[in-house]
Design an enzyme around this catalytic site. Structure first.
Site, PDB file in Angstrom:
ATOM      1  CE1 TYR A 131      45.653  44.270 108.307  1.00 43.23           C
ATOM      2  CE2 TYR A 131      46.709  42.306 107.434  1.00 43.23           C
ATOM      3  CZ  TYR A 131      46.412  43.650 107.331  1.00 43.23           C
ATOM      4  OH  TYR A 131      46.864  44.362 106.251  1.00 43.23           O
TER       5      TYR A 131
ATOM      6  CE  LYS B   6      43.269  46.661 104.779  1.00 45.25           C
ATOM      7  NZ  LYS B   6      43.214  48.170 104.704  1.00 45.25           N
TER       8      LYS B   6
ATOM      9  CB  THR C  33      46.562  43.139 102.885  1.00 46.06           C
ATOM     10  OG1 THR C  33      47.445  42.033 103.050  1.00 46.06           O
ATOM     11  CG2 THR C  33      45.240  42.789 103.562  1.00 46.06           C
ATOM     12  CG  ASP C  34      49.276  39.368 100.048  1.00 40.70           C
ATOM     13  OD1 ASP C  34      49.160  39.731 101.234  1.00 40.70           O
ATOM     14  OD2 ASP C  34      50.354  38.920  99.593  1.00 40.70           O
ATOM     15  CD  GLU C  35      48.435  39.185 106.032  1.00 38.98           C
ATOM     16  OE1 GLU C  35      47.837  38.585 106.941  1.00 38.98           O
ATOM     17  OE2 GLU C  35      49.412  39.916 106.229  1.00 38.98           O
TER      18      GLU C  35
END
Length: 351
Positions: free
Chosen positions: A159, A163, A134-136
């Protein structure tokens, strides 16, 4: 025919990927999924008896289960979609995210490494471990700029931290052990079969019911929106011709403020299914207390995958969102089945 072991294939992105790849042909799919709350076999009902599809119930963290599946099915690649993915849930219970996203990914990598080492040399060369992220992991952007593959990791939620840890493990297994890995970091996905805790399907369901539409803070947090079918095509392109050890960012070139997204959903539903009392659904918007640690803006620079692999998205935000609204309107039976009582569209992550 190549055999893909897809983990988390009963979830949103993994399910769409399986449906799309089986429709294209040329691959056999083995789906390993633990069937947690967001994993739903209804998503794959149309391919349940497909000759090139097999389902295996299990957890990526269970070593013997994973090893047995690898030995039985002999995949040519592993695509790891399996993850706990909802930021609000990670705020309420971070340990489960670490267990699945970090410990589970580590176990999958260890099993894949042993399996890969035992393959004949020609099959070793062809094997890939593709990790979907993810870009997060990059944190929060200011008003300008976009994340690229060299952006530093600065995760701000449990989260995204989990990741980020899994991304680092995937990289380490390539540089330490030589495992041929690929990593993709995508922007916010939307589209068919998304569990209705995420923004777009949640707003669709609440707006259909004429319920208040909760928007965090001032609603001006920005996300780069990517239609899930475009994401799936990018993953397949990376799998087929991506260079081992590389990272590819996948974005939709569709930055929108959250409040704009919600208002657009309202307008689309007003056109298609007006409320019986004649109200415009935009009047249902209610600003609520912001999410703790809410990242202000994400935006992806996808120039690398476009330049090196020739991938392009096919949907604009407007066309993709209209298609998504139409899908949910036509598949309320699916929504009713996935909302089985364990989640009733209440707010999570308010800690």
């Amino acid at each position: 025919m190549k055999t893909l072991l897809v983990t988390g294939g009963a979830g949103f992105i993994g399910g769409n990927f399986i449906l799309d790849v089986l429709a294209l042909g040329g691959y056999r799919i083995v789906n390993l999924d633990a069937l947690t709350y967001a994993g739903n076999q209804d998503t794959l009902a149309d391919v349940a008896r497909h000759p090139d599809y097999a389902f295996e119930h299990g957890d990526i963290g269970h070593r013997e289960r994973v090893l047995g599946i690898l030995a039985t099915h002999q995949p040519t690649a592993i695509i790891n979609f399996a993850a706990e993915s909802h930021v609000d849930r990670s705020i309420d219970g971070p340990a489960e995210f670490v267990q699945t996203n970090v410990v589970g990914t580590l176990n999958l990598l260890e099993c894949a490494l042993g399996y890969w080492r035992a393959l004949p040399l020609d099959r070793q060369d062809a094997f890939r471990f593709l990790h979907v992220s993810t870009d997060e992991v990059y944190g929060s952007l200011g008003p300008v700029g976009r994340f690229n593959e060299q952006s530093p990791y600065q995760p701000n939620s449990p989260y995204s931290a989990s990741k980020a840890a899994s991304d680092h493990l995937v990289r380490a297994f390539h540089h330490t052990y030589g495992l041929p890995v690929l990593t993709t970091n995508c922007s916010n996905n939307y589209g068919p079969y998304q569990f209705p805790e995420k923004l777009i399907p949640l707003m669709i369901q609440k707006a259909l019911a004429g319920e208040p539409l909760p928007v965090y803070g001032d609603g001006r947090n920005v996300r780069d929106w990517l239609f899930v079918k475009d994401h799936c095509s990018a993953i397949l392109r990376v799998l087929e011709i991506g260079r081992a050890g590389e990272v590819y960012n996948v974005g939709g070139d569709a930055e929108r403020e959250n409040i704009h997204v919600v208002k657009t959903v309202c307008a689309l539903l007003d056109e298609r299914q007006p409320l019986v009392d004649g109200r415009r659904r935009e009047s249902l918007i209610s600003h609520v207390k912001d999410r703790p640690g809410h990242d202000r803006r994400y935006a992806i620079d996808a120039s690398k995958i476009k330049r090196e692999l020739g991938w392009r998205q096919t949907e604009t935000f407007e066309s993709g969102l209209a298609a998504t609204v139409d899908w949910y309107l036509s598949r309320q039976d699916w929504v009713s089945r996935v909302l089985d009582g364990s989640y009733r569209m209440e707010r999570l992550g308010g800690a």
